[in-house]
Design an enzyme around this catalytic site. Structure first.
Site, PDB file in Angstrom:
ATOM      1  N   HIS A  37     -24.927   4.012 -13.763  1.00 24.37           N
ATOM      2  CA  HIS A  37     -25.441   3.212 -12.645  1.00 24.37           C
ATOM      3  C   HIS A  37     -24.281   2.607 -11.856  1.00 24.37           C
ATOM      4  O   HIS A  37     -24.296   2.585 -10.620  1.00 24.37           O
ATOM      5  CB  HIS A  37     -26.323   2.069 -13.152  1.00 24.37           C
ATOM      6  N   GLN A  61     -44.367   5.857 -13.470  1.00 31.48           N
ATOM      7  CA  GLN A  61     -43.664   7.091 -13.827  1.00 31.48           C
ATOM      8  C   GLN A  61     -43.636   7.323 -15.330  1.00 31.48           C
ATOM      9  O   GLN A  61     -43.005   8.268 -15.798  1.00 31.48           O
ATOM     10  CB  GLN A  61     -42.262   7.131 -13.221  1.00 31.48           C
ATOM     11  N   GLN A 148     -26.780  12.857 -10.634  1.00 24.51           N
ATOM     12  CA  GLN A 148     -27.023  14.275 -10.952  1.00 24.51           C
ATOM     13  C   GLN A 148     -27.698  14.438 -12.316  1.00 24.51           C
ATOM     14  O   GLN A 148     -28.378  15.420 -12.573  1.00 24.51           O
ATOM     15  CB  GLN A 148     -25.686  15.020 -10.951  1.00 24.51           C
ATOM     16  N   GLN A 153     -35.200  15.030 -10.343  1.00 26.68           N
ATOM     17  CA  GLN A 153     -35.562  13.855  -9.539  1.00 26.68           C
ATOM     18  C   GLN A 153     -34.866  13.902  -8.179  1.00 26.68           C
ATOM     19  O   GLN A 153     -35.489  13.660  -7.147  1.00 26.68           O
ATOM     20  CB  GLN A 153     -35.164  12.593 -10.302  1.00 26.68           C
ATOM     21  N   SER A 186     -29.888   4.976 -20.414  1.00 28.22           N
ATOM     22  CA  SER A 186     -30.411   3.745 -21.027  1.00 28.22           C
ATOM     23  C   SER A 186     -31.107   4.087 -22.337  1.00 28.22           C
ATOM     24  O   SER A 186     -31.108   3.299 -23.281  1.00 28.22           O
ATOM     25  CB  SER A 186     -31.391   3.060 -20.074  1.00 28.22           C
TER      26      SER A 186
HETATM   27  P1  AMP Z   1     -32.567   5.054 -14.316  1.00 32.16           P
HETATM   28  O1  AMP Z   1     -32.238   3.599 -14.440  1.00 32.16           O
HETATM   29  O2  AMP Z   1     -32.444   5.803 -15.594  1.00 32.16           O
HETATM   30  O3  AMP Z   1     -33.878   5.290 -13.596  1.00 32.16           O
HETATM   31  O4  AMP Z   1     -31.446   5.675 -13.375  1.00 32.16           O
HETATM   32  C1  AMP Z   1     -31.156   5.128 -12.102  1.00 32.16           C
HETATM   33  C2  AMP Z   1     -30.208   6.030 -11.383  1.00 32.16           C
HETATM   34  O5  AMP Z   1     -29.004   6.159 -12.154  1.00 32.16           O
HETATM   35  C3  AMP Z   1     -30.774   7.456 -11.215  1.00 32.16           C
HETATM   36  O6  AMP Z   1     -30.410   7.947  -9.930  1.00 32.16           O
HETATM   37  C4  AMP Z   1     -30.083   8.219 -12.310  1.00 32.16           C
HETATM   38  O7  AMP Z   1     -29.938   9.591 -12.033  1.00 32.16           O
HETATM   39  C5  AMP Z   1     -28.718   7.526 -12.342  1.00 32.16           C
HETATM   40  N1  AMP Z   1     -28.062   7.770 -13.625  1.00 32.16           N
HETATM   41  C6  AMP Z   1     -28.587   7.605 -14.862  1.00 32.16           C
HETATM   42  N2  AMP Z   1     -27.707   7.999 -15.799  1.00 32.16           N
HETATM   43  C7  AMP Z   1     -26.602   8.419 -15.148  1.00 32.16           C
HETATM   44  C8  AMP Z   1     -25.351   8.968 -15.554  1.00 32.16           C
HETATM   45  N3  AMP Z   1     -25.040   9.136 -16.834  1.00 32.16           N
HETATM   46  N4  AMP Z   1     -24.458   9.302 -14.605  1.00 32.16           N
HETATM   47  C9  AMP Z   1     -24.749   9.130 -13.282  1.00 32.16           C
HETATM   48  N5  AMP Z   1     -25.911   8.637 -12.830  1.00 32.16           N
HETATM   49  C10 AMP Z   1     -26.839   8.280 -13.756  1.00 32.16           C
END
Ligand code: AMP
Length: 296
Positions: A37, A61, A148, A153, A186
């Site tokens: 993030h 979701q 990515q 998504q 997470s």
């Molecule tokens: P989330 O909180 O899991 O919904 O993720 C929020 C954003 O962070 C989304 O655009 C995810 O693709 C991105 N994200 C989650 N994990 C990673 C990671 N390891 N590297 C880069 N972006 C991430």
């Protein structure tokens, strides 16, 4: 940094920003923020005058029986990280703020939302597309940043932006990994030490296939088989496929254009996804910038 919990407050805060002519970057998240993030937030603060981060564990979701209730949360840590990274507005609404009584409208994403993760998580991408569209409408960002890591998504969001003529550019940043290769997520918090070790098979398999691709292997099935070879200890392989990273169509035969190897597994009750991009031209782009997604 302003912490904003209501939509009226958000609108007031953003009106002032917009009137002063500043550009706005949006990073939508579900919180429990990690370096993945943080990398998106850094990209936003580098490119935009004002960065808005949303932290919202979006109920729509999650499928019945999924981890909505136990999804990890640490709002204080999230706030501190956002403050440190120069976020201007942290939007942390309650579910009722986003989905008030009587809410019924949603974004139907079509067949792209039923494939791969969508097959195992029916309705997931409807929930994602709906909440992201609402966030776009609320924040009206110039740029929005996604990882990515959640490749399907990003493809679906770009599709929605294009189909609905939403005036926002989508930037996709590379996956941030632990030093041993595990993609940050997470949900890694759910893994016990043994599962955490087993999970390394995912990035190991993707890395092996990526190297074979760089050495000239172009057969989609053979590359996917290389990844599968490292997934034998997973409790379940939901999918492991070469796909077109724009349409998410599964590729067969020889790979002649940019592709991605995408994996979803279940390990100790935790669902993990990961992917690598494969480019036959050998060009490694730091960003997959999809400027064509903006309606101009
Ligand atoms: P989330 O909180 O899991 O919904 O993720 C929020 C954003 O962070 C989304 O655009 C995810 O693709 C991105 N994200 C989650 N994990 C990673 C990671 N390891 N590297 C880069 N972006 C991430």
């Amino acid at each position: 940094m302003r912490i904003v919990r209501s939509i009226p407050e958000l609108r007031v805060a953003l009106k002032a920003v917009r009137e002063s002519g500043q550009s706005i970057g949006l990073v939508p998240t579900m919180g429990f923020l990690h370096e993945g993030h943080a990398s998106l937030i850094r990209q936003s603060t580098a490119r935009c005058d004002t960065t808005v981060v949303s932290v919202f564990v979006n109920p729509s979701q999650f499928c019945p029986g999924e981890d909505l209730d136990r999804y990890p949360r640490d709002l204080e840590r999230d706030q501190n990280l956002c403050l440190k990274l120069g976020v201007a507005i942290l939007f942390m609404p309650e579910a009722a703020e986003i989905y008030p009584t009587g809410f019924t409208t949603s974004i139907e994403v079509g067949p792209m939302g039923d494939a791969l993760c969508g097959h195992y998580r029916p309705g997931h991408f409807r929930g994602v597309a709906t909440v992201v569209t609402k966030l776009f409408n609320l924040v009206q960002p110039d740029l929005a940043f996604f990882g990515q890591k959640d490749l399907q998504q990003t493809s679906i969001i770009r599709r929605v932006v294009k189909d609905l003529n939403l005036p926002v550019d989508i930037l996709v940043a590379p996956t941030v990994r632990e030093p041993d290769g595990l993609a940050l997520s997470s949900r890694n918090a759910y893994l016990d030490p043994k599962a955490r070790q087993t999970a390394l098979g995912i990035s190991r398999g993707l890395g092996k296939a990526e190297r074979r691709f760089q050495e000239g292997e172009r057969d989609a099935a053979s590359l996917a088989a290389t990844v599968r070879g490292e997934l034998l200890d997973m409790d379940e392989i939901q999918y492991c496929e070469a796909v077109d990273p724009v349409t998410m169509d599964i590729l067969a035969g020889t790979i002649t254009r940019p592709a991605a190897l995408c994996v979803a597994v279940v390990l100790g009750g935790t669902r993990l996804i990961d992917n690598v991009l494969l480019s036959p031209s050998g060009v490694v782009t730091q960003f997959i910038s999809h400027l064509e997604s903006k309606d101009s």
